[in-house]
Design an enzyme around this catalytic site. Structure first.
Site, PDB file in Angstrom:
ATOM      1  N   LEU A   8       0.830  -1.208   0.000  1.00 15.68           N
ATOM      2  CA  LEU A   8       0.000   0.000   0.000  1.00 15.68           C
ATOM      3  C   LEU A   8       0.866   1.259   0.000  1.00 15.68           C
ATOM      4  O   LEU A   8       2.070   1.196   0.259  1.00 15.68           O
ATOM      5  CB  LEU A   8      -0.907  -0.005   1.242  1.00 15.68           C
ATOM      6  CG  LEU A   8      -1.981  -1.093   1.282  1.00 15.68           C
ATOM      7  CD1 LEU A   8      -2.739  -1.053   2.614  1.00 15.68           C
ATOM      8  CD2 LEU A   8      -2.970  -0.932   0.119  1.00 15.68           C
ATOM      9  N   SER A   9       0.228   2.392  -0.247  1.00 15.87           N
ATOM     10  CA  SER A   9       0.962   3.657  -0.269  1.00 15.87           C
ATOM     11  C   SER A   9       1.585   3.921   1.110  1.00 15.87           C
ATOM     12  O   SER A   9       0.892   3.871   2.130  1.00 15.87           O
ATOM     13  CB  SER A   9       0.005   4.796  -0.643  1.00 15.87           C
ATOM     14  OG  SER A   9       0.738   5.998  -0.692  1.00 15.87           O
ATOM     15  N   GLY A  12       6.604   1.370   2.210  1.00 17.91           N
ATOM     16  CA  GLY A  12       8.066   1.313   2.194  1.00 17.91           C
ATOM     17  C   GLY A  12       8.634   0.736   0.904  1.00 17.91           C
ATOM     18  O   GLY A  12       9.805   0.372   0.843  1.00 17.91           O
ATOM     19  N   LYS A  13       7.817   0.698  -0.151  1.00 19.36           N
ATOM     20  CA  LYS A  13       8.258   0.097  -1.430  1.00 19.36           C
ATOM     21  C   LYS A  13       9.476   0.833  -1.988  1.00 19.36           C
ATOM     22  O   LYS A  13      10.480   0.228  -2.343  1.00 19.36           O
ATOM     23  CB  LYS A  13       7.110   0.132  -2.474  1.00 19.36           C
ATOM     24  CG  LYS A  13       5.839  -0.550  -2.030  1.00 19.36           C
ATOM     25  CD  LYS A  13       4.779  -0.534  -3.120  1.00 19.36           C
ATOM     26  CE  LYS A  13       4.247   0.848  -3.472  1.00 19.36           C
ATOM     27  NZ  LYS A  13       3.480   1.495  -2.397  1.00 19.36           N
ATOM     28  N   SER A  81       0.340  -2.170  -7.285  1.00 20.14           N
ATOM     29  CA  SER A  81      -0.113  -3.461  -7.828  1.00 20.14           C
ATOM     30  C   SER A  81      -1.422  -3.969  -7.232  1.00 20.14           C
ATOM     31  O   SER A  81      -1.449  -4.865  -6.396  1.00 20.14           O
ATOM     32  CB  SER A  81       0.994  -4.521  -7.662  1.00 20.14           C
ATOM     33  OG  SER A  81       0.702  -5.680  -8.417  1.00 20.14           O
TER      34      SER A  81
HETATM   35  N1  LIG Z   1      -6.518   8.175  -4.789  1.00 15.93           N
HETATM   36  C1  LIG Z   1      -5.312   8.629  -5.107  1.00 15.93           C
HETATM   37  N2  LIG Z   1      -5.170   9.865  -5.588  1.00 15.93           N
HETATM   38  C2  LIG Z   1      -3.947  10.324  -5.898  1.00 15.93           C
HETATM   39  N3  LIG Z   1      -2.809   9.621  -5.779  1.00 15.93           N
HETATM   40  C3  LIG Z   1      -2.916   8.385  -5.305  1.00 15.93           C
HETATM   41  C4  LIG Z   1      -4.148   7.835  -4.949  1.00 15.93           C
HETATM   42  N4  LIG Z   1      -3.939   6.577  -4.519  1.00 15.93           N
HETATM   43  C5  LIG Z   1      -2.594   6.378  -4.616  1.00 15.93           C
HETATM   44  N5  LIG Z   1      -2.002   7.469  -5.069  1.00 15.93           N
HETATM   45  C6  LIG Z   1      -0.586   7.664  -5.360  1.00 15.93           C
HETATM   46  O1  LIG Z   1      -0.315   6.831  -6.485  1.00 15.93           O
HETATM   47  C7  LIG Z   1       0.778   5.990  -6.218  1.00 15.93           C
HETATM   48  C8  LIG Z   1       0.481   4.564  -6.661  1.00 15.93           C
HETATM   49  O2  LIG Z   1       0.672   4.478  -8.001  1.00 15.93           O
HETATM   50  P1  LIG Z   1       1.318   3.214  -8.675  1.00 15.93           P
HETATM   51  O3  LIG Z   1       1.647   3.632 -10.065  1.00 15.93           O
HETATM   52  O4  LIG Z   1       2.404   2.633  -7.829  1.00 15.93           O
HETATM   53  O5  LIG Z   1       0.237   2.089  -8.667  1.00 15.93           O
HETATM   54  S1  LIG Z   1      -1.287   2.128  -9.025  1.00 15.93           S
HETATM   55  O6  LIG Z   1      -1.471   2.904 -10.241  1.00 15.93           O
HETATM   56  O7  LIG Z   1      -2.038   2.683  -7.879  1.00 15.93           O
HETATM   57  O8  LIG Z   1      -1.629   0.721  -9.203  1.00 15.93           O
HETATM   58  C9  LIG Z   1       0.947   6.025  -4.717  1.00 15.93           C
HETATM   59  O9  LIG Z   1       2.339   6.071  -4.549  1.00 15.93           O
HETATM   60  P2  LIG Z   1       3.053   5.269  -3.390  1.00 15.93           P
HETATM   61  O10 LIG Z   1       2.726   6.043  -2.154  1.00 15.93           O
HETATM   62  O11 LIG Z   1       4.506   5.341  -3.772  1.00 15.93           O
HETATM   63  O12 LIG Z   1       2.518   3.874  -3.385  1.00 15.93           O
HETATM   64  C10 LIG Z   1       0.270   7.268  -4.220  1.00 15.93           C
HETATM   65  O13 LIG Z   1       1.188   8.297  -4.008  1.00 15.93           O
HETATM   66  N1  LIG Z   2       9.009   0.942   8.974  1.00 12.17           N
HETATM   67  C1  LIG Z   2       9.108   2.265   8.817  1.00 12.17           C
HETATM   68  N2  LIG Z   2       9.315   3.061   9.861  1.00 12.17           N
HETATM   69  C2  LIG Z   2       9.433   4.372   9.695  1.00 12.17           C
HETATM   70  N3  LIG Z   2       9.352   4.995   8.520  1.00 12.17           N
HETATM   71  C3  LIG Z   2       9.152   4.230   7.468  1.00 12.17           C
HETATM   72  C4  LIG Z   2       9.016   2.842   7.557  1.00 12.17           C
HETATM   73  N4  LIG Z   2       8.796   2.336   6.349  1.00 12.17           N
HETATM   74  C5  LIG Z   2       8.803   3.403   5.534  1.00 12.17           C
HETATM   75  N5  LIG Z   2       9.026   4.521   6.207  1.00 12.17           N
HETATM   76  C6  LIG Z   2       9.050   5.887   5.709  1.00 12.17           C
HETATM   77  O1  LIG Z   2       7.786   6.080   5.166  1.00 12.17           O
HETATM   78  C7  LIG Z   2       7.884   6.860   3.986  1.00 12.17           C
HETATM   79  C8  LIG Z   2       7.131   6.202   2.877  1.00 12.17           C
HETATM   80  O2  LIG Z   2       7.907   5.163   2.351  1.00 12.17           O
HETATM   81  P1  LIG Z   2       7.980   4.884   0.792  1.00 12.17           P
HETATM   82  O3  LIG Z   2       9.176   4.014   0.624  1.00 12.17           O
HETATM   83  O4  LIG Z   2       7.907   6.122  -0.009  1.00 12.17           O
HETATM   84  O5  LIG Z   2       6.640   4.038   0.617  1.00 12.17           O
HETATM   85  P2  LIG Z   2       5.869   3.619  -0.702  1.00 12.17           P
HETATM   86  O6  LIG Z   2       6.851   3.678  -1.831  1.00 12.17           O
HETATM   87  O7  LIG Z   2       5.414   2.234  -0.384  1.00 12.17           O
HETATM   88  O8  LIG Z   2       4.744   4.596  -0.827  1.00 12.17           O
HETATM   89  C9  LIG Z   2       9.360   7.111   3.729  1.00 12.17           C
HETATM   90  O9  LIG Z   2       9.631   8.426   4.151  1.00 12.17           O
HETATM   91  C10 LIG Z   2      10.071   6.101   4.616  1.00 12.17           C
HETATM   92  O10 LIG Z   2      11.263   6.622   5.115  1.00 12.17           O
END
Ligand SMILES: Nc1ncnc2c1ncn2[C@@H]1O[C@H](COP(=O)(O)OS(=O)(=O)O)[C@@H](OP(=O)(O)O)[C@H]1O
Ligand SMILES: Nc1ncnc2c1ncn2[C@@H]1O[C@H](COP(=O)(O)OP(=O)(O)O)[C@@H](O)[C@H]1O
Length: 169
Positions: A8-9, A12-13, A81
């Site tokens: 999920l967002s 930590g991906k 995903s």
């Molecule tokens: N509802 C909504 N509105 C705006 N932005 C959003 C929303 N949901 C997700 N996010 C952001 O989109 C990132 C996920 O995109 P991805 O390309 O990794 O995957 S996907 O398209 O959701 O399957 C995701 O990034 P990560 O936080 O890195 O996972 C979010 O920043």
């Molecule tokens: N276990 C954790 N404890 C503290 N901070 C974390 C942890 N996992 C991730 N973070 C922090 O949370 C934020 C989001 O991580 P990110 O790698 O961008 O996640 P994603 O790509 O899944 O959205 C980053 O600033 C990272 O340093």
């Protein structure tokens, strides 16, 4: 090989993917980092976050990863995903596919909320947030399952074993 990092967002991906790539490169691996967010931007932000756009974005990324892999370059991909059929497609279409699932409790993601996504959902400014009003089917058969218990060190402990998968013998 393609290492496909799911969660999920805020799970930590990107943090893990960056560390895997840095470690693998320092060990001599040719590896490309593919991040869902970055690919959206690279293609001119032509896709949003509707279910249909997410499907198209993910399919674009899957094909990009398969193509890079076919050129002899390792790929580490960080992507939310949402779609189980995409994970299945990757397993069937990439010779060496390694799926990593970072399982992080929603309450921790909401508390951390680095991008403010969960706060915007709470105030009604954003919808279709995976794990909330958008179902996130958990991967059934990840090759690596990481329980992100809130310790970033614990998360990064997984970087070296994953990077070793990419390093020349
Ligand atoms: N509802 C909504 N509105 C705006 N932005 C959003 C929303 N949901 C997700 N996010 C952001 O989109 C990132 C996920 O995109 P991805 O390309 O990794 O995957 S996907 O398209 O959701 O399957 C995701 O990034 P990560 O936080 O890195 O996972 C979010 O920043
Ligand atoms: N276990 C954790 N404890 C503290 N901070 C974390 C942890 N996992 C991730 N973070 C922090 O949370 C934020 C989001 O991580 P990110 O790698 O961008 O996640 P994603 O790509 O899944 O959205 C980053 O600033 C990272 O340093």
């Amino acid at each position: 090989m393609v290492i496909w990092i799911i969660g999920l967002s805020g799970a930590g991906k990107t943090t893990l993917a960056d560390a895997v790539v840095a470690t693998a490169r320092s060990g001599g691996a040719a590896v490309v980092l593919v991040d869902g967010d970055v690919i959206r931007e690279t293609f001119g932000n032509d896709l949003g976050h509707s279910l249909e756009d997410r499907r198209r974005n993910a399919e674009r990324i899957m094909r990009l990863c398969r193509w890079l892999d076919s050129q002899g370059v390792h790929v580490v991909c960080a992507i939310l995903s949402l779609f189980p059929e995409h994970r299945k497609w990757m397993r069937e279409n990439v010779k060496a596919y390694h799926e990593v699932y970072i399982d992080a409790p929603l309450h921790q993601l909401q508390a951390r909320d680095v991008k403010g996504l969960y706060a915007r959902y709470a105030t009604g400014q954003t919808q279709q947030v995976a794990g909330l009003d958008l179902e996130f089917p958990e991967p059934e058969f990840p090759d690596t399952l990481i329980r992100n218990d809130g310790s970033e060190t614990g998360l990064l402990d997984h970087a070296t074993p994953l990077a070793r998968l990419l390093m020349p013998a």
